[in-house]
Scaffold this motif. Structure first.
Motif, PDB file in Angstrom:
ATOM      1  N   ALA A  74       0.827  -1.208   0.000  1.00 24.07           N
ATOM      2  CA  ALA A  74       0.000   0.000   0.000  1.00 24.07           C
ATOM      3  C   ALA A  74       0.864   1.262   0.000  1.00 24.07           C
ATOM      4  N   THR A  77       2.649   1.547  -3.628  1.00 19.19           N
ATOM      5  CA  THR A  77       1.722   1.899  -4.708  1.00 19.19           C
ATOM      6  C   THR A  77       0.964   3.185  -4.414  1.00 19.19           C
ATOM      7  N   VAL A  79      -1.715   3.593  -2.912  1.00 15.05           N
ATOM      8  CA  VAL A  79      -3.089   3.340  -3.324  1.00 15.05           C
ATOM      9  C   VAL A  79      -4.091   4.138  -2.507  1.00 15.05           C
ATOM     10  N   LYS A  91      -4.964   6.666 -12.098  1.00 15.28           N
ATOM     11  CA  LYS A  91      -4.653   6.837 -10.685  1.00 15.28           C
ATOM     12  C   LYS A  91      -5.789   7.572  -9.978  1.00 15.28           C
ATOM     13  N   SER A  94      -8.835   5.074  -9.820  1.00 16.01           N
ATOM     14  CA  SER A  94      -8.656   3.998  -8.845  1.00 16.01           C
ATOM     15  C   SER A  94      -8.729   4.533  -7.418  1.00 16.01           C
ATOM     16  N   TYR A  95      -8.174   5.714  -7.185  1.00 19.33           N
ATOM     17  CA  TYR A  95      -8.250   6.320  -5.853  1.00 19.33           C
ATOM     18  C   TYR A  95      -9.703   6.588  -5.481  1.00 19.33           C
TER      19      TYR A  95
END
Length: 248
Positions: A74, A77, A79, A91, A94-95
């Motif tokens: 985590a 990445t 994330v 990005k 996905s966030y």
């Protein structure tokens, strides 16, 4: 977990809909595939689900416990880190998805961006656990349905007794799981101590007065109950018949 997943009044996340879709696919598959291979198909699905539970989740927990692998993933990445203006569209997307996923069933005191990374990693891991556990239990039930039969020369008394015992074990299983969750809460239920430590005082009453580790002992009584209701089947004969059908 089951209540939150099946109760329409409870808020749902993307992972909940994904899990429900997969479980629905299992049920549809039960009616679609030929009866001659149905039990072997669901035996395979159950075997994969059980290996994912015992092996997959166990491996992830080991890596997290020894190497902090999930937390490091985590961090590397990013994330859970809010993307900057120059970040890629993927990005940002996905966030947004992960933030919405983890916030969906949390209370007003949860702040996705301010909680420790270990906590968000644990919440994400919980989604994987729910999917695997529900797949494991559902595929086993459908496998039992595939094998269900009415044994020859079985008296009505024995037949009724078998069903009463099976239903009783299944209900007992539900009580064990619900009462165990009442005692240990989500933190221990989902192995939260592998991700972060929390100062808790647990009162091990209820089912824990019956056995020390109910979730991994009497907590499987429902599986035996389902098997009782399905009755026995001649596995050796089924293997012989199935092998002959493949050769022919």
């Amino acid at each position: 977990m089951v209540t939150a997943l099946l109760d329409p009044s409870k808020p749902k996340s993307f992972s909940d809909y994904l899990t429900l879709t997969i479980l629905t696919f299992y049920v549809v598959l039960y009616f679609v595939i030929p009866a001659s291979i149905r039990k072997w198909a669901f035996l395979g699905i159950y075997a994969v689900s059980r290996m994912a539970y015992n092996g997959g989740l166990g491996f992830l927990l080991y890596q997290q416990s020894v190497h902090k692998a999930l937390t490091r993933w985590a961090e590397q990445t990013m994330v859970f880190s809010k993307p900057g203006p120059s970040a890629s569209s993927f990005k940002k997307w996905s966030y947004s998805v992960i933030k919405r996923e983890l916030s969906a069933k949390m209370g007003p005191d949860y702040d996705f961006e301010s909680v420790p990374i270990e906590y968000n990693t644990w919440l994400l891991y919980r989604r994987v656990v729910d999917l695997i556990l529900m797949s494991d239990f559902t595929s086993y039930m459908l496998f039992a349905f595939c094998c269900a039969s009415i044994p020859e020369n079985q008296s009505l008394t024995l037949h009724i007794g078998r069903w009463i015992a099976g239903i009783s074990l299944f209900i007992f299983n539900l009580w064990v799981k619900l009462d165990a969750h009442r005692v240990v809460k989500d933190y221990a239920w989902y192995w939260g101590d592998f991700f972060f430590l929390e100062d808790l005082e647990l009162c091990f009453d209820g089912v824990f007065e019956l056995v020390p580790h109910p979730m991994y002992s009497v907590g499987y009584a429902g599986y035996y109950g389902i098997s009782l209701m399905a009755a026995k089947t001649n596995i050796k004969n089924n293997i012989r018949v199935y092998s002959s059908s493949l050769l022919n």
